[in-house]
Scaffold this active site. Structure first.
Site, PDB file in Angstrom:
ATOM      1  N   TYR A   1       0.841  -1.196   0.000  1.00 39.43           N
ATOM      2  CA  TYR A   1       0.000   0.000   0.000  1.00 39.43           C
ATOM      3  C   TYR A   1       0.873   1.241   0.000  1.00 39.43           C
ATOM      4  CZ  TYR A   1       0.753   0.776   5.036  1.00 39.43           C
ATOM      5  OH  TYR A   1       1.309   1.023   6.257  1.00 39.43           O
ATOM      6  N   CYS A   2       0.267   2.335  -0.412  1.00 40.10           N
ATOM      7  CA  CYS A   2       0.906   3.651  -0.386  1.00 40.10           C
ATOM      8  C   CYS A   2      -0.171   4.654   0.024  1.00 40.10           C
ATOM      9  CB  CYS A   2       1.524   3.983  -1.746  1.00 40.10           C
ATOM     10  SG  CYS A   2       0.326   4.100  -3.087  1.00 40.10           S
ATOM     11  N   GLN A   3      -0.070   5.893  -0.396  1.00 40.21           N
ATOM     12  CA  GLN A   3      -1.069   6.888  -0.031  1.00 40.21           C
ATOM     13  C   GLN A   3      -2.358   6.724  -0.830  1.00 40.21           C
ATOM     14  OE1 GLN A   3      -0.470   8.991   2.570  1.00 40.21           O
ATOM     15  NE2 GLN A   3      -2.619   9.553   2.449  1.00 40.21           N
TER      16      GLN A   3
ATOM     17  N   VAL B   1      -3.724   4.081   1.674  1.00 43.68           N
ATOM     18  CA  VAL B   1      -4.021   4.339   3.083  1.00 43.68           C
ATOM     19  C   VAL B   1      -5.066   5.451   3.215  1.00 43.68           C
ATOM     20  CG1 VAL B   1      -2.225   6.047   3.635  1.00 43.68           C
ATOM     21  CG2 VAL B   1      -2.876   4.361   5.339  1.00 43.68           C
TER      22      VAL B   1
END
Length: 130
Positions: free
Chosen positions: A90-92, A119
């Site tokens: 995951y990332c932003q 996220v």
């Protein structure tokens, strides 16, 4: 056909190629909604949750159990990610983690999951470091 028509066609083809390479599905990647992602990391132990954001972003808040391997360092740190485990990325927003999935897929990783929306879509509590 005049030269401007040929140039316009060439530009259009480049744009289509660029979009295709950015949006095409990644082999072995499963995109999961936040609820599916949460459930999958609970039931796929011993999987590995990897936050591919930069360290400052990670410190502001990360999913419990995640390790931070920024996308910018991923190729140099592949040895930290076992190929025999499911990898949850995951990332932003989901874009960098999809890029990370492409890198892992090319290196032979077959079980990769991505948090759709990153996220930002995660509604559970995040852990933060000071």
């Amino acid at each position: 056909m005049n030269i401007s028509t040929v140039i316009n066609i060439a530009i259009l083809l480049l744009i289509v190629w660029f979009l295709y390479t950015r949006l095409k599905p990644v082999t072995g990647l499963t995109n999961l909604k936040p609820d599916e992602f949460r459930q999958a990391i609970k039931t796929n132990s011993p999987g590995m949750v990897v936050d591919v954001r930069e360290p400052a972003e990670y410190k502001r808040g990360y999913i419990p159990g995640a390790i931070n391997i920024p996308l910018s360092q991923l190729k140099q740190r592949l040895s930290e990610i076992p190929q025999n485990k499911r990898v949850f990325l995951y990332c932003q927003s989901g874009m960098r983690s999809k890029s990370a999935a492409k890198i892992l897929s090319k290196q032979g990783y077959a079980q990769i999951s991505n948090l759709q929306g990153g996220v930002s879509a995660w509604r559970e509590k995040l852990i933060s470091k000071k």
